[in-house]
Scaffold this active site. Structure first.
Site, PDB file in Angstrom:
ATOM      1  N   GLY A   9       0.896  -1.310   0.055  1.00  0.00           N
ATOM      2  CA  GLY A   9      -0.017  -0.073  -0.194  1.00  0.00           C
ATOM      3  C   GLY A   9       0.928   1.401  -0.040  1.00  0.00           C
ATOM      4  CB  CYS A  10      -0.059   4.712  -1.087  1.00  0.00           C
ATOM      5  SG  CYS A  10      -1.734   4.727  -0.236  1.00  0.00           S
ATOM      6  CE1 TYR A  11      -1.337   8.173   4.106  1.00  0.00           C
ATOM      7  CE2 TYR A  11      -3.247   6.638   3.905  1.00  0.00           C
ATOM      8  CZ  TYR A  11      -2.721   8.052   4.062  1.00  0.00           C
ATOM      9  OH  TYR A  11      -3.705   9.027   3.996  1.00  0.00           O
ATOM     10  CB  SER A  51       5.242   6.771   3.267  1.00  0.00           C
ATOM     11  OG  SER A  51       4.183   6.704   3.924  1.00  0.00           O
ATOM     12  CD  GLU A  93       4.666   6.184  -0.936  1.00  0.00           C
ATOM     13  OE1 GLU A  93       5.850   5.774  -0.697  1.00  0.00           O
ATOM     14  OE2 GLU A  93       3.582   6.149  -0.503  1.00  0.00           O
TER      15      GLU A  93
END
Length: 354
Positions: free
Chosen positions: A154-156, A159, A326
């Site tokens: 996932g995106c979170y 990061s 990001e």
């Protein structure tokens, strides 16, 4: 080098569109199929006019998603679908011998019970969880190389995991008491018409959401626990901010040794952190460790597959603060998925992403 045939299931969403952009210009692949129930029969150029000048965009048409047809058309299939739906396609595609890269959450969590706890329904294909490889190349590159099923992070989580995993592996920070504050652009919610994401609801507004148990916590804690060798529970607060794309995460951690007010200890610990990060990421093409006074800024990573981060020691509190930025649609989704494809197919890892 023979080109790999590639398909995108769910190509009309934000992540799907980003996959289209990256794969149309990738020198070693042929984008052979794109699916969308909504746009079936229309060409890529009609739905995404920005790609009209790219060869193939005027002739390649969206089709209804059909696993049997996709297996005949493509060797590698990207699933840009909602969780719970992606697994239904992964099963027959894998049985047909396709390599599958899933951008949903369906195969990120190794425990079916944890998945059910966070996603509120039974896992649709628990038998595949052990074979799926978590698609964070900086950590699992060797496993990705031989994988048939990659669960793109996932995106979170990306990061948060990239900055924290080396510190936990090295034992430089305590595995408890970690706090993560993250801010995401509106595209992170996906391409959908909902009241909360209308322009007038998001513009000039910042708000937290998903508290205290955002779904991404399941994979974040899984991967941090693996790095630390002990169970890790963190406090995570995501926020929606009025930008199209980009994620900024600020991570508050406690060093494993007391540092507060001890200048000599602070200096020694600072050197250890620097050495740890250099050892982990000096040769990574998509990780940028900032130097000097520079701090992460989403404007410097949007449109790229780069995650950049910096860190500071606070002598007043004794805490180590790590900050990262990001693009949620590239390194946080489609770019990272293409990075995994490059590894799986034996292409240079940076191909199509620089």
């Amino acid at each position: 080098m023979d080109k790999k045939t590639v398909a995108i299931v769910g190509a009309s969403g934000y992540s799907g569109e980003e996959l289209v952009r990256l794969l149309l210009s990738h020198p070693f692949v042929q984008l052979s199929a794109v699916t969308s129930r909504q746009y079936a029969g229309q060409t890529l150029a009609q739905i995404f006019p920005k790609f009209a000048h790219v060869p193939g965009a005027r002739s390649l048409r969206f089709s209804e998603p059909n696993p049997e047809s996709l297996a005949r058309q493509a060797q590698v299939v990207f699933l840009a679908l909602p969780h719970g739906v992606a697994a239904e396609f992964a099963i027959p595609l894998l049985q047909a011998g396709c390599q599958v890269i899933d951008l949903s959450a369906d195969f990120r969590v190794k425990s079916a019970a944890v998945y059910q706890d966070f996603y509120a329904h039974e896992h649709p294909a628990p038998e595949l969880l052990e074979t799926a490889v978590y698609g964070l190349p900086e950590v699992y590159r060797a496993k990705i190389r031989n994988a048939m099923l990659v669960a793109s992070p996932g995106c979170y989580p990306t990061s948060i995991l990239v900055p924290l995993i080396p510190l936990l592996k090295a034992g430089l920070i305590k595995p408890d008491g970690i706090i993560a504050d993250s801010l995401s652009g509106v595209s992170g919610a996906g391409r959908k018409a909902e009241l909360d994401y209308l322009f007038v609801e998001c513009n000039e507004s910042v708000r937290p959401y998903g508290i205290p148990k955002h779904r991404h916590l399941s994979e974040i804690e899984q991967e941090l626990s693996a790095a630390a060798g002990v169970p890790v529970t963190i406090q995570f607060t995501p926020h929606l901010i009025p930008v199209n794309r980009g994620i900024l995460s600020t991570l508050y951690t406690a060093p494993s040794q007391p540092l507060r007010g001890d200048a000599q200890a602070l200096s020694a610990f600072s050197a250890k952190v620097e050495q740890c990060y250099r050892a982990a990421y000096a040769d990574e093409p998509f990780v940028r460790l900032l130097e000097g006074k520079a701090l992460p800024d989403t404007k410097n990573v949007v449109g790229t597959n780069v995650v950049e981060f910096a860190w500071r020691l606070d002598p007043r509190t004794g805490r180590l603060i790590v900050m990262s930025a990001e693009d949620n649609l590239v390194k946080g989704a489609s770019g990272q998925a293409v990075q995994s494809m490059n590894i799986m197919c034996g292409f240079p890892e940076t191909t199509g992403l620089m």
